[in-house]
Scaffold this active site. Structure first.
Site, PDB file in Angstrom:
ATOM      1  N   LYS A  42       0.845  -1.201   0.000  1.00 46.81           N
ATOM      2  CA  LYS A  42       0.000   0.000   0.000  1.00 46.81           C
ATOM      3  C   LYS A  42       0.882   1.254   0.000  1.00 46.81           C
ATOM      4  O   LYS A  42       2.078   1.176   0.306  1.00 46.81           O
ATOM      5  CB  LYS A  42      -0.906  -0.007   1.228  1.00 46.81           C
ATOM      6  CG  LYS A  42      -0.157   0.039   2.563  1.00 46.81           C
ATOM      7  CD  LYS A  42      -1.095  -0.212   3.736  1.00 46.81           C
ATOM      8  CE  LYS A  42      -0.323  -0.188   5.047  1.00 46.81           C
ATOM      9  NZ  LYS A  42      -1.152  -0.621   6.187  1.00 46.81           N
ATOM     10  N   TYR A 273      14.498  31.035   3.512  1.00 45.74           N
ATOM     11  CA  TYR A 273      13.336  31.823   3.937  1.00 45.74           C
ATOM     12  C   TYR A 273      13.339  32.060   5.447  1.00 45.74           C
ATOM     13  O   TYR A 273      13.712  31.181   6.225  1.00 45.74           O
ATOM     14  CB  TYR A 273      12.042  31.081   3.602  1.00 45.74           C
ATOM     15  CG  TYR A 273      11.772  30.931   2.124  1.00 45.74           C
ATOM     16  CD1 TYR A 273      11.649  32.040   1.287  1.00 45.74           C
ATOM     17  CD2 TYR A 273      11.614  29.665   1.576  1.00 45.74           C
ATOM     18  CE1 TYR A 273      11.371  31.885  -0.058  1.00 45.74           C
ATOM     19  CE2 TYR A 273      11.337  29.498   0.231  1.00 45.74           C
ATOM     20  CZ  TYR A 273      11.216  30.613  -0.586  1.00 45.74           C
ATOM     21  OH  TYR A 273      10.949  30.448  -1.903  1.00 45.74           O
TER      22      TYR A 273
HETATM   23  C1  LIG Z   1      -0.390  -1.619   6.860  1.00 52.17           C
HETATM   24  C2  LIG Z   1      -0.915  -2.897   7.372  1.00 52.17           C
HETATM   25  C3  LIG Z   1      -0.056  -3.988   7.589  1.00 52.17           C
HETATM   26  C4  LIG Z   1       1.446  -3.900   7.471  1.00 52.17           C
HETATM   27  O1  LIG Z   1       1.962  -3.422   8.681  1.00 52.17           O
HETATM   28  P1  LIG Z   1       3.531  -3.330   8.950  1.00 52.17           P
HETATM   29  O2  LIG Z   1       3.615  -3.003  10.391  1.00 52.17           O
HETATM   30  O3  LIG Z   1       4.050  -2.262   8.075  1.00 52.17           O
HETATM   31  O4  LIG Z   1       4.109  -4.647   8.628  1.00 52.17           O
HETATM   32  C5  LIG Z   1      -0.625  -5.195   7.944  1.00 52.17           C
HETATM   33  N1  LIG Z   1      -1.952  -5.306   8.125  1.00 52.17           N
HETATM   34  C6  LIG Z   1      -2.795  -4.273   7.949  1.00 52.17           C
HETATM   35  C7  LIG Z   1      -4.251  -4.463   8.179  1.00 52.17           C
HETATM   36  C8  LIG Z   1      -2.305  -3.035   7.586  1.00 52.17           C
HETATM   37  O5  LIG Z   1      -3.148  -1.993   7.454  1.00 52.17           O
END
Ligand SMILES: *Cc1c(COP(=O)(O)O)cnc(C)c1O
Length: 379
Positions: A42, A273
């Site tokens: 993701k 800035y």
């Molecule tokens: C993002 C997510 C993961 C991955 O988590 P990590 O701690 O980055 O391994 C796993 N399960 C769900 C439901 C998530 O939203």
């Protein structure tokens, strides 16, 4: 992007796939032999580049992926990623037909959502996993509502392929947090066993994210959902393994940029800035082609944060701008236009863990905000 442009023109991300492969095998070493990795890609694969990362993983035999959104799932299919793709989050009912069209798997976020889907006339059954809320209280039907789960399993247009939950404090080794996590796991299985006892097939089961896997390797599920750890990042400072597992993870990503200009700064001159930096001596400074629009956090301004240049540390001075920042190279020999600066890398001063702490955040946020403007370059 035009093909004739060189990719490392100004600022870019370098990906080390040997390290990615190494991390995958480190996790394979500690999980049960029947457990498969579900690669969490993701948010543009935590900023690494969803297509680059997923294509490589597919080629080394990973064929389960998790994304947050329908669009991310479609990107994977349009780039010929094979295997199961689970959308971990909510998809609007109006778009459900596209989940089917692209052969994705939708998370059922709760009983109400399942009921809405049950009233749709779909071209095919919707492949789905049921999210069970065991204490995170974000999405998922509460594990206590057994009757609701049994109703979900009766819905005709759902093809239920799995059930899962998500842990709230799997990264903590505090006694109280460990108890909380153990309760989540226990409640998940109690719910699953209840559903099974009524004759339903709960399909593939999964609980663990990265730290769930590192700290609770004894859980024997069908999948582990690996995000941050697969990218070789811990959630402690100094890139130190702060888990129960004996693993050695290596960062996949480096953030680099070129120097555009080197010049003298006189005593009492200002930089950037707001005039937040003023020199107390004559200095040599260099301007780097990266800024907060690329995802390098603006709140690292004036915090003694360093970058690496020609094997030297160099401090960022003045405010970080949208597309540029300035570093002090007074004591670094031969710095010139075109030299390459590393802003996130393996060195402990600039590892993602420490940079994210300095910007009052976590590695996940730092990485997933790295911008679309940065080409991803494989090395
Ligand atoms: C993002 C997510 C993961 C991955 O988590 P990590 O701690 O980055 O391994 C796993 N399960 C769900 C439901 C998530 O939203």
């Amino acid at each position: 992007m035009e093909n004739f442009l060189i990719k490392n023109d100004r600022a870019w991300i370098e990906l080390n796939f040997n390290n990615l492969k190494h991390n995958v095998f480190e996790f394979k070493r500690i999980i049960p032999s029947n457990t498969e990795i579900m690669a969490v890609v993701k948010a543009n694969a935590y900023g690494h580049g969803i297509v680059e990362i997923s294509t490589f993983l597919n080629n080394i035999g990973i064929d389960n992926f998790a994304v947050a959104t329908l669009e991310e799932g479609i990107i994977l299919r349009e780039n010929n990623i094979n295997g199961n793709i689970l959308i971990l989050g909510y998809t609007d009912i109006q778009n459900i037909e596209y989940v089917i069209k692209y052969d994705l798997i939708q998370t059922i976020v709760d009983y109400d959502y399942a009921k809405k889907i049950s009233s749709l006339h779909l071209s095919n059954k919707l492949k789905c996993h049921i999210k069970i809320n065991t204490g995170l209280n974000r999405i998922g039907e509460n594990y206590k509502n057994i009757d609701n789960f049994l109703e979900i399993f009766k819905i005709e247009n759902l093809n239920i392929l799995g059930c899962f939950t998500h842990l709230a404090v799997a990264d903590s080794l505090d006694e109280d947090d460990v108890t909380f996590t153990e309760n989540q796991i226990e409640n998940f299985y109690a719910c699953i066993n209840h559903i099974k006892s009524q004759g339903y097939d709960t399909g593939k089961l999964h609980i663990q994210n990265t730290y769930g896997t590192l700290n609770y390797p004894e859980i024997n599920c069908d999948y582990v959902r690996l995000g941050i750890g697969m990218y070789g990042i811990y959630n402690a400072n100094n890139h130190i393994n702060n888990s129960n597992a004996d693993v050695d993870l290596k960062p996949v990503l480096q953030l680099k940029a070129k120097i555009s200009s080197v010049h003298e700064l006189l005593k009492n001159d200002f930089v950037s800035y707001g005039r937040t930096f003023s020199s107390d001596k004559n200095m040599k400074i260099a301007t780097v082609c990266i800024g907060y629009a690329d995802g390098y956090p603006r709140n690292l301004s004036n915090k003694d944060v360093v970058v690496l240049i020609n094997n030297h540390y160099s401090k960022i001075i003045g405010r970080i701008c949208m597309d540029q920042l300035v570093i002090d190279v007074t004591d670094i020999p031969n710095v010139k236009c075109g030299d390459i600066v590393t802003l996130i890398g393996e060195d402990s001063a600039i590892c993602a863990e420490n940079i994210s702490i300095k910007s009052d955040s976590i590695t996940n946020e730092l990485l997933c905000r790295l911008g679309d403007r940065l080409p991803r370059i494989l090395i």
